[in-house]
Design a protein around this motif. Structure first.
Motif, mmCIF file in Angstrom:
data_model
loop_
_atom_site.group_PDB
_atom_site.id
_atom_site.type_symbol
_atom_site.label_atom_id
_atom_site.label_comp_id
_atom_site.label_asym_id
_atom_site.label_seq_id
_atom_site.Cartn_x
_atom_site.Cartn_y
_atom_site.Cartn_z
ATOM 1 N N GLU A 72 0.838 -1.212 0.000
ATOM 2 C CA GLU A 72 0.000 0.000 0.000
ATOM 3 C C GLU A 72 0.869 1.256 0.000
ATOM 4 O O GLU A 72 0.588 2.219 -0.704
ATOM 5 C CB GLU A 72 -0.958 -0.006 1.189
ATOM 6 C CG GLU A 72 -2.063 -1.037 1.048
ATOM 7 C CD GLU A 72 -2.847 -0.897 -0.251
ATOM 8 O OE1 GLU A 72 -3.248 0.238 -0.609
ATOM 9 O OE2 GLU A 72 -3.056 -1.919 -0.927
ATOM 10 N N ARG A 73 1.942 1.249 0.797
ATOM 11 C CA ARG A 73 2.855 2.392 0.841
ATOM 12 C C ARG A 73 3.500 2.626 -0.524
ATOM 13 O O ARG A 73 3.588 3.758 -1.004
ATOM 14 C CB ARG A 73 3.918 2.156 1.916
ATOM 15 C CG ARG A 73 4.794 3.371 2.179
ATOM 16 C CD ARG A 73 5.845 3.094 3.239
ATOM 17 N NE ARG A 73 6.961 2.316 2.727
ATOM 18 C CZ ARG A 73 7.936 2.786 1.958
ATOM 19 N NH1 ARG A 73 7.916 4.037 1.572
ATOM 20 N NH2 ARG A 73 8.922 2.020 1.555
ATOM 21 N N ARG A 88 2.348 1.639 -3.448
ATOM 22 C CA ARG A 88 1.328 2.088 -4.415
ATOM 23 C C ARG A 88 1.126 3.593 -4.312
ATOM 24 O O ARG A 88 1.010 4.283 -5.329
ATOM 25 C CB ARG A 88 0.008 1.350 -4.190
ATOM 26 C CG ARG A 88 0.021 -0.044 -4.737
ATOM 27 C CD ARG A 88 -1.324 -0.722 -4.603
ATOM 28 N NE ARG A 88 -1.227 -2.079 -5.130
ATOM 29 C CZ ARG A 88 -1.941 -3.097 -4.703
ATOM 30 N NH1 ARG A 88 -2.834 -2.932 -3.745
ATOM 31 N NH2 ARG A 88 -1.796 -4.290 -5.230
ATOM 32 N N ARG A 89 1.068 4.094 -3.068
ATOM 33 C CA ARG A 89 0.929 5.545 -2.884
ATOM 34 C C ARG A 89 2.151 6.275 -3.430
ATOM 35 O O ARG A 89 2.022 7.334 -4.043
ATOM 36 C CB ARG A 89 0.704 5.878 -1.408
ATOM 37 C CG ARG A 89 -0.685 5.498 -0.901
ATOM 38 C CD ARG A 89 -0.974 6.067 0.478
ATOM 39 N NE ARG A 89 -0.028 5.637 1.500
ATOM 40 C CZ ARG A 89 -0.112 4.502 2.190
ATOM 41 N NH1 ARG A 89 -1.105 3.661 1.973
ATOM 42 N NH2 ARG A 89 0.800 4.207 3.109
ATOM 43 N N GLU A 146 1.877 6.366 -7.185
ATOM 44 C CA GLU A 146 0.851 7.334 -7.597
ATOM 45 C C GLU A 146 1.383 8.768 -7.484
ATOM 46 O O GLU A 146 1.178 9.581 -8.386
ATOM 47 C CB GLU A 146 -0.408 7.163 -6.753
ATOM 48 C CG GLU A 146 -1.198 5.915 -7.080
ATOM 49 C CD GLU A 146 -2.321 5.646 -6.086
ATOM 50 O OE1 GLU A 146 -2.560 6.488 -5.182
ATOM 51 O OE2 GLU A 146 -2.947 4.582 -6.196
#
Length: 145
Positions: A44-45, A47-48, A51
């Motif tokens: 998740e980290r 992916r951010r 982005e």
């Protein structure tokens, strides 16, 4: 399994399938759940990060390549910044892919098996570096080439 919680029974069954080196304690369900949660959080980290990097690259690329009338130093600085952001973006994507692959290996019961020789990588190594795909011996051989 994906991002859903791993039941204690499923974690126990998965832990029993994961290899360890001679002399190491077997994986516990709690350790498997912990490694899995850490990988999901890292995914998740990353992916951010990807982005955010994508947005930065879009902005940098949107500034255009028209250099007429611009100070050469500004052009060079902009080009350097783009190159740096491209490099950081590629690195973030690589780390994301490595973490996703580690999670897939964990959920498939292949976590901790050397992709080169098929022997256990070692629980201690996997706890510190869950993206590892090779045992220390194979990794050292690969780095010497």
């Amino acid at each position: 399994m994906g991002t859903n919680d791993l039941s204690p029974a499923a974690a126990k069954e998965l832990a029993a399938r994961l290899p360890v080196l001679d002399g190491e304690d077997a994986w516990t369900a709690e350790e498997v759940i912990g490694v899995r949660e850490d990988l999901i959080a890292e995914i998740e980290r990353m992916r951010r990060a990807v982005e955010a990097s994508d947005a930065e690259l879009e902005q940098l690329m949107g500034e255009g390549s028209d250099t007429s009338g611009k100070d050469p130093g500004d052009v060079g600085s902009t080009n350097f910044e783009r190159d740096q952001e491209l490099s950081m973006n590629a690195n973030a994507r690589t780390l994301l892919e490595q973490n996703e692959a580690a999670l897939r290996r964990l959920e498939a019961g292949e976590f901790g098996t050397c992709e080169n020789c098929g022997n256990p990588i070692g629980k201690a190594r996997m706890e510190v570096f869950p993206k590892a795909t090779m045992c220390v011996r194979c990794k050292q051989r690969a780095e010497r080439r």
